[in-house]
Every structure is written in structure tokens, then in C-alpha cells.
Design a protein around this motif. Structure first.
Motif, PDB file in Angstrom:
ATOM      1  N   ASP A 221     -26.270 -76.876  10.980  1.00 15.99           N
ATOM      2  CA  ASP A 221     -25.645 -75.959  10.029  1.00 15.99           C
ATOM      3  C   ASP A 221     -26.367 -76.048   8.679  1.00 15.99           C
ATOM      4  N   PRO A 222     -26.948 -74.949   8.203  1.00 12.64           N
ATOM      5  CA  PRO A 222     -27.708 -74.987   6.947  1.00 12.64           C
ATOM      6  C   PRO A 222     -26.871 -74.685   5.709  1.00 12.64           C
ATOM      7  N   SER A 223     -25.553 -74.589   5.842  1.00 17.71           N
ATOM      8  CA  SER A 223     -24.712 -74.107   4.742  1.00 17.71           C
ATOM      9  C   SER A 223     -24.908 -74.889   3.446  1.00 17.71           C
ATOM     10  N   GLU A 224     -24.887 -76.220   3.526  1.00 16.39           N
ATOM     11  CA  GLU A 224     -25.030 -77.026   2.313  1.00 16.39           C
ATOM     12  C   GLU A 224     -26.379 -76.797   1.653  1.00 16.39           C
ATOM     13  N   PHE A 225     -27.403 -76.615   2.467  1.00 14.74           N
ATOM     14  CA  PHE A 225     -28.741 -76.387   1.937  1.00 14.74           C
ATOM     15  C   PHE A 225     -28.785 -75.072   1.159  1.00 14.74           C
ATOM     16  N   TYR A 226     -28.180 -74.021   1.736  1.00  5.30           N
ATOM     17  CA  TYR A 226     -28.188 -72.721   1.063  1.00  5.30           C
ATOM     18  C   TYR A 226     -27.309 -72.728  -0.180  1.00  5.30           C
ATOM     19  N   PHE A 227     -26.234 -73.508  -0.160  1.00  9.15           N
ATOM     20  CA  PHE A 227     -25.387 -73.579  -1.352  1.00  9.15           C
ATOM     21  C   PHE A 227     -26.146 -74.224  -2.498  1.00  9.15           C
ATOM     22  N   LEU A 228     -26.855 -75.315  -2.211  1.00 13.04           N
ATOM     23  CA  LEU A 228     -27.667 -75.950  -3.250  1.00 13.04           C
ATOM     24  C   LEU A 228     -28.767 -75.009  -3.719  1.00 13.04           C
ATOM     25  N   LYS A 229     -29.363 -74.274  -2.789  1.00 12.22           N
ATOM     26  CA  LYS A 229     -30.385 -73.297  -3.160  1.00 12.22           C
ATOM     27  C   LYS A 229     -29.805 -72.255  -4.110  1.00 12.22           C
ATOM     28  N   GLY A 230     -28.589 -71.800  -3.834  1.00  9.24           N
ATOM     29  CA  GLY A 230     -27.936 -70.843  -4.712  1.00  9.24           C
ATOM     30  C   GLY A 230     -27.732 -71.408  -6.109  1.00  9.24           C
ATOM     31  N   GLU A 231     -27.305 -72.661  -6.200  1.00  3.97           N
ATOM     32  CA  GLU A 231     -27.097 -73.293  -7.504  1.00  3.97           C
ATOM     33  C   GLU A 231     -28.406 -73.392  -8.280  1.00  3.97           C
ATOM     34  N   ILE A 232     -29.478 -73.751  -7.580  1.00  3.60           N
ATOM     35  CA  ILE A 232     -30.778 -73.871  -8.240  1.00  3.60           C
ATOM     36  C   ILE A 232     -31.253 -72.510  -8.739  1.00  3.60           C
ATOM     37  N   LEU A 233     -31.105 -71.487  -7.902  1.00  6.16           N
ATOM     38  CA  LEU A 233     -31.543 -70.148  -8.284  1.00  6.16           C
ATOM     39  C   LEU A 233     -30.722 -69.612  -9.456  1.00  6.16           C
ATOM     40  N   GLU A 234     -29.445 -69.950  -9.490  1.00  6.49           N
ATOM     41  CA  GLU A 234     -28.632 -69.582 -10.656  1.00  6.49           C
ATOM     42  C   GLU A 234     -29.189 -70.222 -11.912  1.00  6.49           C
ATOM     43  N   ALA A 235     -29.541 -71.499 -11.818  1.00  9.05           N
ATOM     44  CA  ALA A 235     -30.101 -72.208 -12.970  1.00  9.05           C
ATOM     45  C   ALA A 235     -31.437 -71.596 -13.397  1.00  9.05           C
ATOM     46  N   LEU A 236     -32.172 -71.045 -12.429  1.00  7.59           N
ATOM     47  CA  LEU A 236     -33.445 -70.390 -12.724  1.00  7.59           C
ATOM     48  C   LEU A 236     -33.263 -68.943 -13.178  1.00  7.59           C
ATOM     49  N   ARG A 237     -31.999 -68.515 -13.283  1.00  8.09           N
ATOM     50  CA  ARG A 237     -31.649 -67.153 -13.706  1.00  8.09           C
ATOM     51  C   ARG A 237     -32.234 -66.098 -12.760  1.00  8.09           C
ATOM     52  N   GLU A 238     -32.027 -66.372 -11.489  1.00 13.59           N
ATOM     53  CA  GLU A 238     -32.390 -65.416 -10.453  1.00 13.59           C
ATOM     54  C   GLU A 238     -31.122 -65.061  -9.679  1.00 13.59           C
ATOM     55  N   PRO A 239     -30.241 -64.247 -10.290  1.00 14.48           N
ATOM     56  CA  PRO A 239     -28.917 -63.999  -9.705  1.00 14.48           C
ATOM     57  C   PRO A 239     -28.951 -63.295  -8.360  1.00 14.48           C
TER      58      PRO A 239
END
Length: 274
Positions: free
Chosen positions: A133-151
Motif C-alpha cells: 500500500d503506497p498511501s503513506e508515501f503519497y501522503f508524505l509526497k503531498g506534504e512535501i509538494l505543498e511545502a514546495l508550493r506546488e498545489p
């Protein structure tokens, strides 16, 4: 006194040597596992070097686990890579993916090294077996992309993390439309203050407010003769794909209307000028 909890005593009577009260035998949980459990990592590493050979996949996996527990992720990944050279099993690939994930989350993300954290998460997703299950990986990816201002990319990652694939498809269609359409698009701001809830396909009226003391280019938006907001005209209410009130004001006639298309990224009410 040295702790011998990793061993157990065999005191059975059918032994040849009756002069000894007991003797040590190999337990189910071996000494290395015991030492790791006790966080005695230096001695565990020494025991690995003494008892295992480098062509044994367990040699590298145990070393990787020890380094991982000490947050020495570079050494942990190096050991896992050696293990993968011996055995490319899904179990070991999962172990590498998890270590990359932890490396990104524990080391780079908190230190604001977002690009490096993103690289590691993407590498983890690339190697993670399909059975996991990749869910946790994608959630962390989402948090990182938010920090990079890539909504936009962050939203995609979150939708995958939550397994909302229908919403993902809908969102990707919105992105494609915004990037390819030749329609004149606007964003309606301020709807919250007017208690307005938009729905797709609503037809709204666009009314220029030349006497607006705050913005001479202001264009009010009405629905059924009730004001429900304004055409966005400031940087924090605009996105690249839409026109500002200042850009469209001179081209609007007195009966101008727009059609609400969708709410984008949960905050931008996107409408097409008719």
C-alpha cells in the motif's frame, strides 16, 4: 553480570555428561536479534561480522536494520543495496522503500530540504512492490509538494493517498481544461462573505462598479439579483489560467454573464465568460 537472556538452559537427564548441571543450546531468538532488541548495536554489529558471511543476505539486512534504528539511513540503504544484489525479493525492495521514506520524513523534510525529501519519496515509490500500500508515501509526497508550493501536484498525491481515484480523474480533467482552453475564464472571490455556495452550470451576471472606492476595475458578480462576490483582481485570489477583472473590464458589455464551471483546489470558483 552478563545478561544471558538470549540463551536458555537445557537440563534434560539424557545427556552423556552427567557432571554438568546444564548446557547452552541455540535458542529460537538468536544473540544478534537479542542484542538489537536491547539496542546494543555495536556488539550486534560485531556479532554479525563474526557469525555471518557477506554473501549471506541476512548479513546485509541485519546491518541495514541496525543502521536504520540509529537513523543512519545512508549506511542502511547501502546495506540494503548489497542485499538486493544477492536477492531481489519484494520483501527487500519494501525494506528499501520504507528506509527511503523514513530518511525523507525524519531527516530532510524537517530540515526544509524539500527537493531532497521529494527525490527520496519518489525513489521509494518507484521501488515499492505493487502488492504494498503506497498511501503513506503519497501522503508524505503531498506534504512535501505543498511545502514546495506546488498545489496541483500536491492535490494529486493526496487523492492517490486517500484512494479517491474518481476525484483524481475529475481533477486531472480540470487541470487539462485550464491548460488548454481558449475560453475566457475568471475566478469569483468573496463568495464566503455572501454565504454563497456555487454549483456547476450556474449562470451569473457580471456588473462593473466604476464607482467602487477600493478598486476602480471592480466587477461584481450577481446570482438571481443577489450579489455573491467579485471577479478576482488581486494576486492572492488569482491563478495563472484566469483573467483578472482589470483584464476583462473593457471588453464586457452591460449584460455580461458567466457560467460557473467548477471549484478548483477547494478555493477558486472558476467561471467562463459568455
Amino acid at each position: 553480570m552478563e545478561n544471558k537472556n538470549y540463551l536458555y538452559i537445557d537440563s534434560s537427564e539424557d545427556k552423556v555428561d552427567k557432571t554438568r548441571q546444564s548446557r547452552f543450546v541455540i535458542p529460537k531468538t538468536n544473540k544478534i536479534d537479542y542484542l538489537i532488541g536491547e539496542e546494543n548495536y555495536s556488539e550486534a554489529l560485531s556479532e554479525i561480522e563474526k557469525t555471518l558471511k557477506k554473501d549471506d543476505v541476512n548479513y546485509w539486512l541485519l546491518k541495514s536494520e541496525i543502521y536504520d534504528r540509529q537513523n543512519e539511513y545512508e549506511k542502511s540503504i547501502d546495506s540494503i543495496n548489497h542485499a538486493l544484489n544477492i536477492d531481489e525479493s519484494d520483501e527487500i525492495k519494501t525494506s528499501k522503500a520504507n528506509t527511503l521514506y523514513k530518511w525523507a520524513k525524519v531527516s530532510y523534510f524537517p530540515e526544509l530540504e524539500y527537493e531532497k525529501a521529494l527525490e527520496f519519496v519518489e525513489n521509494a515509490l518507484e521501488i515499492l512492490p505493487e502488492s504494498e500500500d503506497p498511501s503513506e508515501f503519497y501522503f508524505l509526497k503531498g506534504e512535501i509538494l505543498e511545502a514546495l508550493r506546488e498545489p496541483v501536484e500536491a492535490r494529486k498525491a493526496y487523492l492517490i493517498a486517500y484512494k479517491e481515484f474518481d476525484k483524481l480523474e475529475e481533477f486531472e480533467n480540470q487541470v487539462e481544461y485550464l491548460n488548454t482552453t481558449e475560453d475566457t475564464l475568471i475566478s469569483i472571490s468573496g463568495s464566503y462573505f455572501y454565504n454563497f455556495t456555487p454549483s456547476d452550470s450556474m449562470i451569473v451576471d457580471l456588473v462593473k462598479e466604476d464607482d467602487n472606492e477600493h478598486d476602480p476595475d471592480a466587477i461584481a458578480v450577481y446570482y438571481k439579483n443577489e450579489k455573491i462576490g467579485y471577479v478576482a483582481n488581486s494576486d492572492y485570489t488569482l491563478i495563472d489560467e484566469v483573467k483578472s477583472a482589470s483584464k476583462i473590464k473593457n471588453s464586457l458589455n452591460d449584460n455580461a454573464q458567466a457560467k460557473i464551471l467548477f471549484v478548483y483546489l477547494d478555493q477558486y470558483i472558476i467561471a467562463k465568460v459568455l
